[in-house]
Design an enzyme around this catalytic site. Structure first.
Site, mmCIF file in Angstrom:
data_model
loop_
_atom_site.group_PDB
_atom_site.id
_atom_site.type_symbol
_atom_site.label_atom_id
_atom_site.label_comp_id
_atom_site.label_asym_id
_atom_site.label_seq_id
_atom_site.Cartn_x
_atom_site.Cartn_y
_atom_site.Cartn_z
ATOM 1 C CB CYS A 289 -0.934 -0.115 1.168
ATOM 2 S SG CYS A 289 -1.789 1.427 1.438
ATOM 3 C CB CYS B 57 0.363 1.667 4.250
ATOM 4 S SG CYS B 57 -1.629 1.228 4.104
#
Length: 260
Positions: free
Chosen positions: A149, A152
């Site tokens: 991600c 993230c």
């Protein structure tokens, strides 16, 4: 000699009389020879000036003046260079300056956005186990994340700073959506995009959630409200840019022993 006669007005009248001289005698005359010799000497002096002459001629002045101008110009150029003025930089220097400026700008941007050395693995290693967080009587922040991600990874430095400030009052839990162990929690919290932050009170009740890329102060204000025991968080339902949680099916792993 001339002969004279009287005219009616009693004025004397002269008649011209010419005497032809011998040509040989004329050319042999010392007076004429002397004059010719002096005239030749005068011409020789004009064409060949005396070397002892001290006053420079106009021609010599013309030849000297350009040299003096050139010397003065050279002196001016030398003094200018010596005075601290340098030549214009060449293309290589310009490229180096541009490259250095670009690297400095990139470094400044990265330093303002990232703390080098902080990664998702660092956060997960310092995270509190989920079961422990539900039983220690502290409010909890649960982050659903994945190593692939991008959002993230980008938010990791900001999350780390907040954790360092509130870790003694708030639990910080990291749950990896690629781990099939957390399928029930994914359904329970309705995780559709990551990163997904769930804010739980000390009894484990969800007060709100934040999904995706959002300003750092959103996360900070919610954590601060949990730490102070507020009944709700200021940003209860906010969604930003996120990565789809459906991508976890490609990266799923089975590891029931792991808490992340």
């Amino acid at each position: 000699m001339a002969r004279s006669a009287l005219n009616p007005l009693t004025l004397p009248k002269f008649r011209p009389h010419f005497q032809v001289l011998d040509s040989a005698h004329l050319f042999k005359s010392p007076f004429l020879s002397h004059n010719r010799s002096r005239k030749f000497q005068a011409i020789a002096c004009q064409t060949n000036p005396s070397p002892t002459e001290t006053e420079p001629s106009n021609k010599e002045k013309v030849l000297v003046e350009p040299d003096s101008v050139k010397d003065s110009t050279s002196q001016t150029t030398t003094s200018t260079v010596g005075g601290g003025f340098s030549e214009f930089p060449n293309k290589n220097i310009n490229r180096r300056i541009a490259l250095g400026s670009s690297l400095a700008a990139v470094g400044l941007f990265l330093s303002s956005r990232l703390d080098f050395g902080v990664s998702l693995k660092d956060l997960s290693a310092a995270a509190v186990p989920y079961e422990e967080a539900l039983s220690n009587g502290k409010p909890t922040v649960v982050e659903f994340y994945a190593d692939w991600c991008e959002v993230c990874r980008e938010l990791a430095p900001d999350i780390y700073k907040v954790e360092q400030e509130y870790r003694d009052r708030v639990n910080f839990v990291m749950l990896n959506v690629d781990n099939t162990k957390w399928e029930q929690e994914l359904d329970e919290f309705g995780v559709e995009g990551i990163p997904h932050f769930a804010f739980l009170d000390k009894d484990g009740n969800e007060e709100g959630n934040v999904v995706g890329r959002l300003p750092r102060n959103y996360f900070l204000e919610n954590v601060d409200a949990l730490a102070r025991g507020e009944a709700s968080v200021p940003h209860a339902r906010v969604v930003g840019q996120y990565s789809s949680a459906e991508s976890r099916k490609v990266h799923q792993v089975v590891d029931p022993r792991s808490h992340v």
